[in-house]
Design a protein around this motif. Structure first.
Motif, mmCIF file in Angstrom:
data_model
loop_
_atom_site.group_PDB
_atom_site.id
_atom_site.type_symbol
_atom_site.label_atom_id
_atom_site.label_comp_id
_atom_site.label_asym_id
_atom_site.label_seq_id
_atom_site.Cartn_x
_atom_site.Cartn_y
_atom_site.Cartn_z
ATOM 1 N N PHE A 260 0.861 -1.188 0.000
ATOM 2 C CA PHE A 260 0.000 0.000 0.000
ATOM 3 C C PHE A 260 0.892 1.231 0.000
ATOM 4 O O PHE A 260 1.598 1.478 0.968
ATOM 5 N N VAL A 261 0.896 1.962 -1.098
ATOM 6 C CA VAL A 261 1.583 3.252 -1.127
ATOM 7 C C VAL A 261 0.524 4.306 -0.804
ATOM 8 O O VAL A 261 -0.461 4.447 -1.531
ATOM 9 N N GLU A 262 0.715 4.988 0.325
ATOM 10 C CA GLU A 262 -0.328 5.875 0.851
ATOM 11 C C GLU A 262 0.178 7.296 1.006
ATOM 12 O O GLU A 262 1.390 7.539 1.008
ATOM 13 N N THR A 263 -0.746 8.225 1.173
ATOM 14 C CA THR A 263 -0.343 9.591 1.508
ATOM 15 C C THR A 263 0.237 9.572 2.922
ATOM 16 O O THR A 263 -0.014 8.635 3.689
ATOM 17 N N GLU A 264 1.012 10.582 3.237
ATOM 18 C CA GLU A 264 1.640 10.688 4.563
ATOM 19 C C GLU A 264 0.596 10.510 5.668
ATOM 20 O O GLU A 264 0.799 9.756 6.627
ATOM 21 N N ALA A 265 -0.562 11.195 5.515
ATOM 22 C CA ALA A 265 -1.610 11.155 6.542
ATOM 23 C C ALA A 265 -2.179 9.750 6.696
ATOM 24 O O ALA A 265 -2.328 9.246 7.819
ATOM 25 N N GLU A 266 -2.471 9.110 5.570
ATOM 26 C CA GLU A 266 -3.019 7.747 5.613
ATOM 27 C C GLU A 266 -2.038 6.786 6.276
ATOM 28 O O GLU A 266 -2.416 5.934 7.071
ATOM 29 N N TYR A 267 -0.754 6.952 5.924
ATOM 30 C CA TYR A 267 0.267 6.076 6.479
ATOM 31 C C TYR A 267 0.381 6.257 7.993
ATOM 32 O O TYR A 267 0.400 5.283 8.747
ATOM 33 N N ASN A 268 0.413 7.518 8.422
ATOM 34 C CA ASN A 268 0.521 7.789 9.858
ATOM 35 C C ASN A 268 -0.673 7.209 10.613
ATOM 36 O O ASN A 268 -0.528 6.677 11.712
ATOM 37 N N GLN A 269 -1.847 7.321 10.009
ATOM 38 C CA GLN A 269 -3.055 6.766 10.611
ATOM 39 C C GLN A 269 -2.926 5.253 10.755
ATOM 40 O O GLN A 269 -3.245 4.683 11.802
#
Ligand SMILES: [Cu+2]
Length: 289
Positions: A260-269
């Motif tokens: 899963f390559v995610e946005t910074e926010a999604e990843y932090n979540q």
């Protein structure tokens, strides 16, 4: 009116060049490119496709033209002319492939080097690798004790950013296990933030596996007793398959998971959710004892 044959040859040559330049960029054979490294790999692949298309059309074209133009006519029982070879022609058709192969050799060497594949430090620097990888889970640390070697693409210290996200990847029959040393998260899926460099430390617990993500154009063997690295910059948000590319047993075909390559926010979540989930699981386990 008859068009002179050298004009025809010129037109055919221009058409051939345009077709192979177009097809080299529009073959559609590659999956989506999701990393900076994938784009580099695609450039050399497209270059090779351009050359291969040109050669294919030229050789097959001449063959098909000859089949019709020089076929045996009805009633013709004569022998063909006896031709004893042609030195300049032989020099030309040896020199052209030699030059092409030479160019491809230099180009691919350059690409491989750019991705860190030629770095001697990556495969011989055992001391630092041993020190570095003791945070692997116990099972692996025991297996790897004293004989770890890091090899693989992107392992060059010069290529590595300070803020590279390090993930320990362990291949076992029949799953991939991802451990995030910074946060302690353990997962069966690989989550990474987009546009940040990722360094995978790849190992295997039992037999040889291979970590492969076609959209990254990267594949690395996971060998028991050895440590391999892959460094890359994912630059496209999305979900990509992680596939075991080394026949590793009866359920090899099922050894798949997702990157899963995610946005910074999604990843932090995701990190937060998983840290919380694991902590509460551990708390419960401790409370039960
Ligand atoms: Cu496997």
């Amino acid at each position: 009116m008859k068009i002179p044959s050298n004009i025809l040859t010129l037109i055919a040559g221009i058409a051939l060049t345009m077709i192979c330049l177009w097809y080299g960029q529009n073959h559609g054979l590659m999956p989506i490119a999701a990393s900076a490294e994938a784009r580099t790999v695609d450039e050399i692949f497209n270059f090779m496709m351009t050359i291969a298309t040109g050669l294919f059309l030229l050789i097959e074209g001449v063959l098909i033209i000859s089949i019709f133009k020089f076929r045996r006519r009805k009633g013709d029982l004569t022998d063909g002319p006896s031709i004893e070879g042609n030195i300049p022609l032989e020099i030309v058709w040896t020199a052209i492939p030699a030059v092409i192969v030479f160019i491809l050799a230099i180009y691919s060497f350059e690409v491989y080097n750019k991705m860190g594949g030629l770095d001697p430090m990556a495969s011989h620097d055992m001391g630092t690798q041993i020190a570095h990888h003791h945070h692997n889970d116990n099972l692996v640390a025991l297996d790897l004790e004293g004989q770890e070697v890091a090899l693989g693409l992107g392992a060059s210290p010069g290529n590595k950013d300070e803020e590279s996200l390090v993930v320990d990847v362990n291949g076992l029959q029949y799953a991939w296990l991802f451990t995030y040393p910074d946060t302690g998260v353990v997962s069966g899926e690989l989550h990474v933030p987009v546009n940040r460099q990722v360094t995978l430390n790849i190992s295997a617990a039992d037999v040889i596996h291979a970590f492969w993500v076609p959209q990254l154009r990267l594949k690395q063997d996971a060998v028991p007793g050895r440590e391999a690295q892959l460094t890359f910059v994912p630059d496209r948000v999305g979900e990509y398959p992680i596939i075991c590319a080394e026949l590793c047993g009866a359920y090899h075909g099922a050894m798949k998971t997702t990157l899963f390559v995610e946005t910074e926010a999604e990843y932090n979540q995701w990190v937060q959710d998983n840290t919380f989930a694991q902590e509460s699981f551990l708390d419960e386990a401790v409370a039960r004892q």
